[in-house]
Design a protein around this motif. Structure first.
Motif, short mmCIF file in Angstrom:
data_model
loop_
_atom_site.label_atom_id
_atom_site.label_comp_id
_atom_site.label_asym_id
_atom_site.label_seq_id
_atom_site.Cartn_x
_atom_site.Cartn_y
_atom_site.Cartn_z
N VAL A 59 0.93 -0.96 0.14
CA VAL A 59 0.25 0.07 0.29
C VAL A 59 1.13 1.11 -0.22
CG1 VAL A 59 -1.70 0.70 1.28
CG2 VAL A 59 -1.53 -0.69 1.50
N PRO A 60 0.51 2.43 -0.31
CA PRO A 60 1.44 3.59 -1.03
C PRO A 60 1.24 4.34 1.15
CG PRO A 60 -0.02 3.50 -3.32
CD PRO A 60 -0.50 2.14 -1.47
N VAL A 61 2.54 5.04 0.71
CA VAL A 61 2.68 4.90 2.52
C VAL A 61 3.15 6.55 1.76
CG1 VAL A 61 3.92 5.14 4.70
CG2 VAL A 61 2.95 3.00 3.76
N VAL A 62 1.93 7.30 2.45
CA VAL A 62 2.57 8.74 2.02
C VAL A 62 3.49 9.71 3.96
CG1 VAL A 62 2.28 11.26 1.12
CG2 VAL A 62 1.49 8.99 0.44
N PHE A 63 4.50 10.89 3.56
CA PHE A 63 4.35 10.89 4.69
C PHE A 63 4.54 12.56 4.30
CE2 PHE A 63 6.53 7.09 5.18
CZ PHE A 63 6.38 7.19 6.71
N LEU A 64 3.49 13.49 5.40
CA LEU A 64 3.14 14.81 5.11
C LEU A 64 4.15 15.54 6.05
CD1 LEU A 64 1.31 16.70 3.44
CD2 LEU A 64 -0.08 16.21 5.44
N ASP A 65 4.73 16.53 5.05
CA ASP A 65 5.64 17.93 5.92
C ASP A 65 7.41 16.89 6.33
OD1 ASP A 65 6.93 19.05 7.10
OD2 ASP A 65 5.39 19.78 9.12
N VAL A 66 7.49 17.05 4.46
CA VAL A 66 8.96 16.90 4.80
C VAL A 66 10.35 17.05 5.65
CG1 VAL A 66 9.72 17.50 2.72
CG2 VAL A 66 10.80 15.76 2.76
N TYR A 111 9.44 17.91 8.87
CA TYR A 111 8.75 16.81 10.01
C TYR A 111 9.39 15.24 9.53
CZ TYR A 111 6.95 14.90 14.05
OH TYR A 111 6.09 14.43 15.46
N TYR A 112 9.52 14.82 9.02
CA TYR A 112 9.73 13.91 8.67
C TYR A 112 11.61 13.25 8.01
CZ TYR A 112 5.64 12.30 10.22
OH TYR A 112 4.26 11.41 11.32
N GLY A 113 12.13 14.44 8.01
CA GLY A 113 13.25 14.57 7.50
C GLY A 113 14.00 13.92 7.96
N GLY A 114 14.00 13.25 8.98
CA GLY A 114 14.66 12.56 9.81
C GLY A 114 15.09 10.89 9.03
N LEU A 115 13.71 10.83 9.34
CA LEU A 115 13.16 9.39 9.11
C LEU A 115 13.14 9.31 7.13
CD1 LEU A 115 11.71 7.17 9.47
CD2 LEU A 115 8.93 7.92 8.73
N ALA A 116 12.98 10.12 6.13
CA ALA A 116 13.38 9.99 4.94
C ALA A 116 14.76 9.83 4.82
CB ALA A 116 13.32 10.96 4.21
N ASN A 117 15.82 10.24 4.92
CA ASN A 117 16.71 9.81 5.17
C ASN A 117 17.77 8.20 5.84
OD1 ASN A 117 17.48 12.63 4.12
ND2 ASN A 117 18.10 13.25 6.02
N TRP A 118 16.73 8.15 7.13
CA TRP A 118 17.05 6.95 7.39
C TRP A 118 16.47 5.79 6.90
CZ3 TRP A 118 13.57 2.85 10.06
CH2 TRP A 118 13.81 2.43 10.62
N ASN A 149 9.81 2.53 -3.26
CA ASN A 149 8.77 2.96 -4.15
C ASN A 149 7.67 3.30 -3.57
OD1 ASN A 149 11.02 3.05 -5.98
ND2 ASN A 149 10.37 1.94 -7.56
N SER A 150 7.55 2.56 -2.80
CA SER A 150 5.73 2.85 -2.35
C SER A 150 5.69 3.68 -0.83
CB SER A 150 5.11 1.01 -2.16
OG SER A 150 6.16 0.80 -0.56
N ILE A 151 7.21 4.22 -0.80
CA ILE A 151 6.88 5.29 0.61
C ILE A 151 7.55 6.75 -0.15
CG2 ILE A 151 8.15 5.75 2.86
CD1 ILE A 151 8.61 3.13 3.04
N LYS A 152 6.81 7.56 0.01
CA LYS A 152 7.02 8.85 -0.25
C LYS A 152 6.71 10.71 0.71
CE LYS A 152 6.92 7.50 -5.03
NZ LYS A 152 7.97 6.90 -5.20
N PHE A 153 7.88 10.95 0.64
CA PHE A 153 7.67 12.19 1.13
C PHE A 153 6.81 12.94 0.92
CE2 PHE A 153 10.32 9.27 3.78
CZ PHE A 153 10.23 8.95 4.51
N ILE A 154 6.35 13.75 1.61
CA ILE A 154 5.83 14.83 0.44
C ILE A 154 5.38 16.76 1.48
CG2 ILE A 154 4.47 13.98 -0.97
CD1 ILE A 154 1.84 15.55 0.33
N GLU A 155 5.63 17.96 0.79
CA GLU A 155 5.92 18.75 1.05
C GLU A 155 4.55 19.15 1.77
OE1 GLU A 155 6.56 19.26 -1.82
OE2 GLU A 155 8.04 18.29 -1.18
N SER A 156 3.43 19.05 1.72
CA SER A 156 2.18 20.21 1.35
C SER A 156 1.11 19.40 1.36
CB SER A 156 1.91 21.29 1.73
OG SER A 156 2.13 21.34 -0.49
#
Length: 79
Positions: A35-42, A44-51, A63-70
């Motif tokens: 299932v696609p997983v989207v994190f709202l507010d890159v 806030y979740y920047g450390g997680l994205a880098n990890w 590819n199913s994990i996305k980080f977006i700004e707004s």
């Protein structure tokens, strides 16, 4: 949480959000259809994205994990 879901969205939150995230990731690891997983507010979740990037996850999983700004960017992920 993921039963019959088309999309999972995580917005900034507290320990409950992190618990749901852990549960979601475990469920994703055991599913054949991700299932696609989207994190709202890159920011806030920047450390997680880098990890996540440092883990060398399988492409299908990564590819199913996305980080977006707004929230406006959410339209791209809605069915």
């Amino acid at each position: 949480m993921l039963l019959k879901k088309a999309l999972v969205i995580f917005a900034p939150g507290g320990t409950g959000t992190m618990t749901e995230l852990a549960t979601t990731l475990v469920k994703m690891a055991s599913d054949t259809e991700l299932v696609p997983v989207v994190f709202l507010d890159v920011n806030y979740y920047g450390g997680l994205a880098n990890w996540f990037k440092s883990l060398n996850l399988p492409n299908q999983f990564a590819n199913s994990i996305k980080f977006i700004e707004s929230a406006e960017k959410m339209k791209e992920f809605l069915p």
